[in-house]
Motif scaffolding. Structure first.
Motif, PDB file in Angstrom:
ATOM      1  N   ILE A 387      17.385  -3.105  -5.113  1.00 22.79           N
ATOM      2  CA  ILE A 387      16.918  -1.801  -5.582  1.00 22.79           C
ATOM      3  C   ILE A 387      15.449  -1.884  -6.010  1.00 22.79           C
ATOM      4  CG2 ILE A 387      17.217  -0.031  -7.345  1.00 22.79           C
ATOM      5  CD1 ILE A 387      19.363   0.007  -5.223  1.00 22.79           C
ATOM      6  N   ALA A 388      15.076  -2.983  -6.677  1.00 23.51           N
ATOM      7  CA  ALA A 388      13.680  -3.138  -7.103  1.00 23.51           C
ATOM      8  C   ALA A 388      12.738  -3.165  -5.905  1.00 23.51           C
ATOM      9  CB  ALA A 388      13.527  -4.418  -7.925  1.00 23.51           C
ATOM     10  N   LEU A 389      13.169  -3.774  -4.808  1.00 26.14           N
ATOM     11  CA  LEU A 389      12.320  -3.838  -3.621  1.00 26.14           C
ATOM     12  C   LEU A 389      12.206  -2.468  -2.946  1.00 26.14           C
ATOM     13  CD1 LEU A 389      10.619  -5.507  -1.754  1.00 26.14           C
ATOM     14  CD2 LEU A 389      12.696  -6.335  -0.621  1.00 26.14           C
ATOM     15  N   VAL A 390      13.315  -1.744  -2.820  1.00 24.89           N
ATOM     16  CA  VAL A 390      13.252  -0.390  -2.250  1.00 24.89           C
ATOM     17  C   VAL A 390      12.403   0.513  -3.139  1.00 24.89           C
ATOM     18  CG1 VAL A 390      14.589   1.629  -1.540  1.00 24.89           C
ATOM     19  CG2 VAL A 390      15.499  -0.668  -1.141  1.00 24.89           C
ATOM     20  N   TRP A 391      12.544   0.348  -4.451  1.00 21.72           N
ATOM     21  CA  TRP A 391      11.750   1.141  -5.389  1.00 21.72           C
ATOM     22  C   TRP A 391      10.259   0.885  -5.189  1.00 21.72           C
ATOM     23  CZ3 TRP A 391       9.763  -0.445 -10.586  1.00 21.72           C
ATOM     24  CH2 TRP A 391       9.313   0.661 -11.344  1.00 21.72           C
ATOM     25  N   ALA A 392       9.898  -0.376  -4.919  1.00 19.84           N
ATOM     26  CA  ALA A 392       8.490  -0.709  -4.679  1.00 19.84           C
ATOM     27  C   ALA A 392       8.006  -0.110  -3.361  1.00 19.84           C
ATOM     28  CB  ALA A 392       8.308  -2.224  -4.669  1.00 19.84           C
ATOM     29  N   ILE A 393       8.868  -0.102  -2.346  1.00 17.52           N
ATOM     30  CA  ILE A 393       8.484   0.467  -1.063  1.00 17.52           C
ATOM     31  C   ILE A 393       8.222   1.965  -1.190  1.00 17.52           C
ATOM     32  CG2 ILE A 393       9.238   0.844   1.330  1.00 17.52           C
ATOM     33  CD1 ILE A 393      10.917  -1.691   1.069  1.00 17.52           C
ATOM     34  N   SER A 394       8.891   2.602  -2.150  1.00 17.56           N
ATOM     35  CA  SER A 394       8.724   4.050  -2.337  1.00 17.56           C
ATOM     36  C   SER A 394       7.391   4.421  -2.972  1.00 17.56           C
ATOM     37  CB  SER A 394       9.861   4.605  -3.209  1.00 17.56           C
ATOM     38  OG  SER A 394       9.730   4.169  -4.559  1.00 17.56           O
ATOM     39  N   SER A 395       6.541   3.457  -3.260  1.00 11.98           N
ATOM     40  CA  SER A 395       5.273   3.717  -3.942  1.00 11.98           C
ATOM     41  C   SER A 395       4.405   4.687  -3.153  1.00 11.98           C
ATOM     42  CB  SER A 395       4.501   2.413  -4.150  1.00 11.98           C
ATOM     43  OG  SER A 395       5.215   1.543  -5.005  1.00 11.98           O
ATOM     44  N   GLU A 396       3.872   5.656  -3.842  1.00 15.99           N
ATOM     45  CA  GLU A 396       2.932   6.606  -3.252  1.00 15.99           C
ATOM     46  C   GLU A 396       1.772   6.795  -4.220  1.00 15.99           C
ATOM     47  OE1 GLU A 396       4.843  10.235  -2.299  1.00 15.99           O
ATOM     48  OE2 GLU A 396       6.130   9.375  -0.739  1.00 15.99           O
ATOM     49  N   ARG A 397       0.584   6.842  -3.665  1.00 14.11           N
ATOM     50  CA  ARG A 397      -0.608   7.084  -4.482  1.00 14.11           C
ATOM     51  C   ARG A 397      -1.088   8.517  -4.260  1.00 14.11           C
ATOM     52  NH1 ARG A 397      -2.461   2.313  -6.526  1.00 14.11           N
ATOM     53  NH2 ARG A 397      -1.641   0.433  -5.511  1.00 14.11           N
ATOM     54  N   PRO A 398      -1.565   9.173  -5.287  1.00 13.34           N
ATOM     55  CA  PRO A 398      -2.065  10.550  -5.116  1.00 13.34           C
ATOM     56  C   PRO A 398      -3.156  10.608  -4.058  1.00 13.34           C
ATOM     57  CG  PRO A 398      -1.875  10.001  -7.432  1.00 13.34           C
ATOM     58  CD  PRO A 398      -1.635   8.732  -6.688  1.00 13.34           C
ATOM     59  N   THR A 399      -3.265  11.751  -3.398  1.00 17.66           N
ATOM     60  CA  THR A 399      -4.252  11.915  -2.312  1.00 17.66           C
ATOM     61  C   THR A 399      -5.661  11.614  -2.777  1.00 17.66           C
ATOM     62  OG1 THR A 399      -2.842  13.604  -1.345  1.00 17.66           O
ATOM     63  CG2 THR A 399      -5.122  13.496  -0.574  1.00 17.66           C
ATOM     64  N   ARG A 400      -5.980  12.046  -4.014  1.00 16.10           N
ATOM     65  CA  ARG A 400      -7.318  11.820  -4.577  1.00 16.10           C
ATOM     66  C   ARG A 400      -7.598  10.328  -4.691  1.00 16.10           C
ATOM     67  NH1 ARG A 400      -8.306  14.718 -10.092  1.00 16.10           N
ATOM     68  NH2 ARG A 400      -7.567  16.424  -8.737  1.00 16.10           N
ATOM     69  N   ALA A 401      -6.587   9.561  -5.135  1.00 18.72           N
ATOM     70  CA  ALA A 401      -6.772   8.117  -5.285  1.00 18.72           C
ATOM     71  C   ALA A 401      -6.959   7.451  -3.943  1.00 18.72           C
ATOM     72  CB  ALA A 401      -5.564   7.518  -6.008  1.00 18.72           C
ATOM     73  N   ARG A 402      -6.203   7.936  -2.900  1.00 20.92           N
ATOM     74  CA  ARG A 402      -6.357   7.343  -1.590  1.00 20.92           C
ATOM     75  C   ARG A 402      -7.755   7.626  -1.031  1.00 20.92           C
ATOM     76  NH1 ARG A 402      -0.945   9.249  -0.544  1.00 20.92           N
ATOM     77  NH2 ARG A 402      -1.804  11.008   0.598  1.00 20.92           N
TER      78      ARG A 402
END
Length: 402
Positions: A387-402
């Motif tokens: 679950i911790a690994l799937v949770w990490a894969i779900s990471s998204e950064r805000p458009t402004r940060a990207r």
């Protein structure tokens, strides 16, 4: 997350008290459960439903184990604490999960090494060699192996998926070139599983392998071929190993030996029947009539006291985990992340299907655990890491940060 914490606190109040367990342990577990999603990397959003579902399911599992095996429940609390500590520690570290793709052959070599260690030093339980004991600690290597195999397949398919997808089925040389390492690693693992008579994990790995291969290549011929190879290996094991043969015989007719080999599955059916629609109520049933109810038949024991409605609600929680993981896979920006999330969702979902289907006699029962619910430290720790690994894969950064 508040619901998960409340349920975890209620669960720990039901846990048996003992001088060996400190009084502050319930508060520490609640703090760890709260810290898990809170300690994400700065500027990143993740699917916090996944940690919440893991805590809810492990809390339900602890309630169930307390009811069925109070002595084992104390060990389960310790394993739960270790699992949460590991999940909290790996949460920020898994933010760089893509570096795992660079070690694809390390993962399959480690998996085969664990298989060999199991064959040499493993302890036979009920006809299958599943456990390794190191001093006072006993663990199940196949729980780790399933994650290693997923890591290997995701890494390899991310590099070769396009080529494999466009290779003609009748081009034997091209297929052997690109599928050779994949089938070699998977085939060796399957062969050792059959040798160790653990067809439950073999079935789980096959289902995961087929799911990831189809997602990566969309080639039906590879799915059919892999399934045919597994069917031949399963037939070989069923005709040459008494353990597998007896499991199939009990599945076909448990009433043939109701006081012997068929006693455990028959008692599980009686428990499910006694539970009916609404269940007998927590602590009011007799799931203790089922031998080893806290491991192989925990779903039947749960169904007796919580009924068909409670059993279906539990399956809904499992389905929510799988759907959230597949949602993470669908939104992943690169193929490796998609395949890794898909593989983890598949290994989790198929494990639930295999053990629940075995309890309900849809197919022969195997010795794998029901994630988060069955008693067992190896399974609990591995599923928290999943679950911790799937949770990490779900990471998204805000458009402004990207």
């Amino acid at each position: 997350m508040a619901i998960a914490l409340l349920l975890a606190a209620a669960t720990l109040r039901l846990a048996p008290t003992d001088a060996l367990l400190p009084r502050w342990l319930p508060f520490a577990l609640a703090a760890l459960a709260l810290a898990w999603p809170a300690l994400r990397p700065a500027g990143v959003t993740r699917d916090d439903t996944l940690p919440a579902l893991a805590v809810v399911l492990s809390a339900i599992g602890l309630v169930t184990v307390v009811r069925l095996a109070p002595d084992d429940a104390q060990k389960q609390i310790v394993w739960l604490a270790l699992s949460l500590i590991l999940a909290v520690a790996l949460g920020p570290a898994f933010d760089r999960f893509r570096v795992l793709a660079g070690y694809k052959y390390i993962w399959i070599i480690a998996a085969i090494g664990l298989f060999v260690a199991l064959a040499l030093f493993g302890q036979e339980v009920g006809g299958a060699r599943l456990w390794i004991r190191l001093g006072p600690v006993q663990f199940e290597p196949v729980e780790v192996i399933k994650l290693l195999v997923v890591l290997f397949m995701a890494s390899y398919l991310a590099e070769t998926a396009d080529v494999i997808a466009h290779t003609r089925p009748w081009s034997l040389r091209a297929n052997a070139k690109y599928l050779g390492p994949l089938f070699l690693g998977w085939g060796v693992s399957m062969a050792i599983l059959v040798f160790e008579r653990d067809l439950g994990m073999a079935t789980l790995l096959l289902a995961t392998f087929v799911a990831m291969l189809y997602v990566a290549t969309r080639r039906i011929d590879l799915v059919v071929g892999a399934s045919a190879i597994f069917a031949a290996a399963a037939w070989l094991a069923a005709t040459h190993y008494h353990y597998v043969e007896s499991r199939i015989a009990v599945w076909r007719d448990p009433f043939h030996d109701p006081l012997g080999a068929g006693y455990q599955p028959l008692q599980s059916l009686f428990s499910l029947a006694a539970g009916g629609l609404f269940g007998t109520g927590y602590g009011l049933g007799r799931p203790d009539y089922i031998p080893d109810a806290s491991t192989d038949y925990v779903y039947a024991a749960f169904g007796e006291e919580w009924g068909a409605i409670g059993s279906l609600a539990l399956l809904v929680l499992f389905l929510a985990v799988v759907l959230r993981a597949l949602r993470v896979a669908g939104r992943a920006p690169d193929l490796y992340a998609k395949l890794l999330a898909t593989g983890l969702a598949a290994v989790f979902g198929f494990q639930v299907v295999i053990i629940v289907g075995g309890v309900l006699r849809l197919f022969p029962l195997t010795g794998i655990t029901l994630p988060f619910i069955s008693y067992g430290g190896s399974s609990l720790v591995t599923n928290f890491v999943l679950i911790a690994l799937v949770w990490a894969i779900s990471s998204e950064r805000p458009t402004r940060a990207r």
